[in-house]
Design a protein around this motif. Structure first.
Motif, PDB file in Angstrom:
ATOM      1  N   ALA A 165      34.428  11.980  76.430  1.00 14.56           N
ATOM      2  CA  ALA A 165      33.940  12.041  75.040  1.00 14.56           C
ATOM      3  C   ALA A 165      33.846  13.478  74.548  1.00 14.56           C
ATOM      4  N   LEU A 166      33.556  14.411  75.454  1.00  8.40           N
ATOM      5  CA  LEU A 166      33.407  15.815  75.061  1.00  8.40           C
ATOM      6  C   LEU A 166      34.518  16.681  75.660  1.00  8.40           C
ATOM      7  N   ARG A 203      33.551   8.224  67.226  1.00 10.76           N
ATOM      8  CA  ARG A 203      34.162   7.391  66.192  1.00 10.76           C
ATOM      9  C   ARG A 203      35.405   8.059  65.627  1.00 10.76           C
ATOM     10  N   ALA A 204      36.127   7.292  64.852  1.00 13.05           N
ATOM     11  CA  ALA A 204      37.353   7.818  64.251  1.00 13.05           C
ATOM     12  C   ALA A 204      37.081   9.018  63.350  1.00 13.05           C
ATOM     13  N   ASP A 205      35.866   9.061  62.748  1.00 14.90           N
ATOM     14  CA  ASP A 205      35.534  10.186  61.875  1.00 14.90           C
ATOM     15  C   ASP A 205      35.017  11.396  62.657  1.00 14.90           C
ATOM     16  N   GLY A 206      35.016  11.301  64.000  1.00 11.76           N
ATOM     17  CA  GLY A 206      34.586  12.411  64.837  1.00 11.76           C
ATOM     18  C   GLY A 206      33.126  12.388  65.212  1.00 11.76           C
ATOM     19  N   GLN A 207      32.335  11.492  64.616  1.00 14.02           N
ATOM     20  CA  GLN A 207      30.904  11.419  64.903  1.00 14.02           C
ATOM     21  C   GLN A 207      30.673  10.840  66.296  1.00 14.02           C
ATOM     22  N   LEU A 208      29.803  11.515  67.073  1.00  9.45           N
ATOM     23  CA  LEU A 208      29.429  10.981  68.377  1.00  9.45           C
ATOM     24  C   LEU A 208      28.436   9.842  68.215  1.00  9.45           C
TER      25      LEU A 208
END
Length: 511
Positions: A165-166, A203-208
């Motif tokens: 994820a990171l 998420r697709a918008d970059g939000q964790l």
């Protein structure tokens, strides 16, 4: 519905507690016994939408703070501190979203657990945790449990665990390279410095998105017409008839009415303090109940990354940056601690004043130490005194051994070496957090291979003395661990839930 109002009269499975372990039971039962009627009871309120979500997913700081206050049970109006190190300075305040025992946390001649804490909300501590999900290694593993790795894999599935994820964190590779050069020599490939497996997805918008009980339950549970979650519902007793769990007594905290909910199976997943408390209140008192209590003593330190360009623009809207990622130093039997390294602005333990803090430039290091297991490290429950919920008051007896002190000394030396490898250590010496600060309490309803008086439940988490009664949570783990225990406890919950699902199918409860 029962005559008392919103609570049901009977179900197939009653689950006490809505944290990740109770949620795992609901998830597996929804998948493998979809026709079974499941009721989940949570003493605290719903503080997020969807219910059980991690509060870090709330973008509005005021909404997050409000959710944390509502999770603090009897201490909802109490001040909190973001750092448990405050206890060192003589202030005994909980971290946001949690509340402390008001008394009984230490006795003369003992160390106690001054920072022992709980939360009361839908999602339990799963709404507030750091989402670290390392696999146990060496003596942390349960030697008599067959198929442990497959269970851990399924736990990673329901928790949504990934090590990637990171992966784009710009300083993560630098930090791991420096740590590896300092500590990997002599370690097996599986125990070398590596990315921390996290219950996090992007998420697709970059939000964790941080996993809470909502992720564990999944859509299969939320869409299950036979599953119902009842918040603000305090289970005060498990009813036992002819040696079998037969019902739970529930007080609706909204109306103060009490209902008896019949159940074919009862799962108590109310955390490592309140699960044994409920069994005690129910007259279920095996010799090992509350015994072998263990916490992970924690040493923390910080370092500034040196010799590298850390001038990266901070994220918009005050969001936590992820420039350093999260690194993992696995436990080994020779080095009996587990390491977690993350940038300071993502750490729950702020250790340095750096104005302004360049995002990712200050790295927090934490080592969790394995505890020597002792019968006398225990919870006691008062029959003549109650807590704020009217349940038997909890008393903690806990003491570090000479072996534990040697492990702590070793960890203090090691964390300084790690900080120097990363860059410039901040502060003269590392901080040893007050006992209980890890929130990783284990052992109080421990699993055993046989009913020899040293355990509360068997390998399927069913209580030895009461059929149909299962316990869940970190409290079931029987080994001394240093790694974050959630992945292991969820794996054990999956095993127990599969057992119940098999019995429900065999009994014809399924359509």
């Amino acid at each position: 519905m029962s005559a008392a109002g919103r609570l049901p009269g009977s179900v197939d499975v009653a689950i006490v507690g809505s944290g990740p372990n109770g949620a795992a039971y609901a998830r597996i039962l929804s998948e493998q016994a979809p026709g079974s009627r499941i009721a989940m009871f949570e003493v605290g309120p719903t503080v997020t939408e969807p219910p059980g979500a991690h509060v870090k997913n709330l973008v509005d700081p005021a909404a997050q703070a409000a959710a944390e206050r509502r999770s603090q049970g009897p201490s909802a109006d109490a001040a909190t501190l973001s750092s448990p190190a405050a206890v060192v300075a003589g202030r005994r305040q909980a971290r946001p979203g949690t509340f402390l025992l008001p008394d009984g946390f230490a006795f003369d001649g003992e160390d106690g657990l001054p920072a022992v804490a709980m939360s009361s909300n839908v999602g339990g501590m799963g709404a507030h945790w750091t989402c670290a999900c390392p696999r146990p290694g060496g003596s942390e593993r349960i030697p008599y449990l067959p198929g442990l790795d497959e269970l851990l894999t399924d736990a990673e599935r329901v928790l949504g665990v990934t090590a990637t994820a990171l992966e784009d964190a710009p300083f993560a590779e630098l930090i791991r390279r420096r740590l590896s050069a300092a500590i990997d020599d002599g370690r097996s490939p599986a125990t070398r410095v590596q990315p921390m497996p996290l219950a996090v997805h992007r998420r697709a918008d970059g939000q964790l998105v941080w996993s809470g009980s909502d992720v564990v339950m999944g859509e299969v549970t939320r869409s299950n017409p036979h599953f119902t979650l009842y918040d603000e519902a305090l289970v005060t007793r498990v009813v036992v008839e002819q040696g079998r769990a037969a019902a739970v007594e529930v007080r609706d905290l909204r109306s103060n009415e009490v209902s008896t909910v019949r159940a074919s199976f009862v799962v108590v997943a109310a955390d490592a303090l309140r699960t044994p408390q409920l069994l005690w209140a129910s007259g279920i008192r095996p010799a090992a109940l509350g015994r072998y209590l263990n916490d992970q003593a924690q040493v923390v330190y910080a370092a500034r990354i040196s010799g590298a360009d850390t001038t990266i623009e901070p994220p918009a809207a005050g969001a936590i940056s992820q420039h350093s990622g999260v690194s993992w130093i696995p436990f080994t039997d020779e080095l009996p601690y587990h390491g977690q390294v993350m940038q300071l602005d993502a750490s729950p333990v702020p250790l340095a004043d750096d104005d302004p803090v360049v995002p990712g430039s200050i790295v927090g290091l934490g080592l969790f130490c394995a505890k020597e297991l002792r019968w006398d490290d225990r919870l006691e429950f008062a029959d003549d005194r109650t807590d704020s919920y009217g349940m038997p008051a909890i008393r903690v007896h806990y003491k570090l051994t000479e072996h534990d002190h040697r492990t702590l000394d070793q960890a203090r030396d090691e964390i300084v070496r790690m900080a120097k490898a990363i860059g410039e250590p901040l502060g003269d010496v590392p901080i040893t957090l007050p006992l209980g600060a890890s929130l990783h309490y284990q052992g109080t309803t421990r699993m055993g291979e046989s009913d020899d008086g040293t355990s509360v439940c068997g390998p399927d988490s069913e209580v030895w003395s009461v059929s149909g009664l299962f316990v869940a949570g970190n409290n079931v783990i029987p080994t001394s661990t240093a790694a974050n225990p959630t992945l292991t406890s969820v794996a054990l919950a999956i095993r127990g839930a599969r057992r119940i699902a098999r019995e429900l199918r065999a009994e014809g409860a399924q359509p």
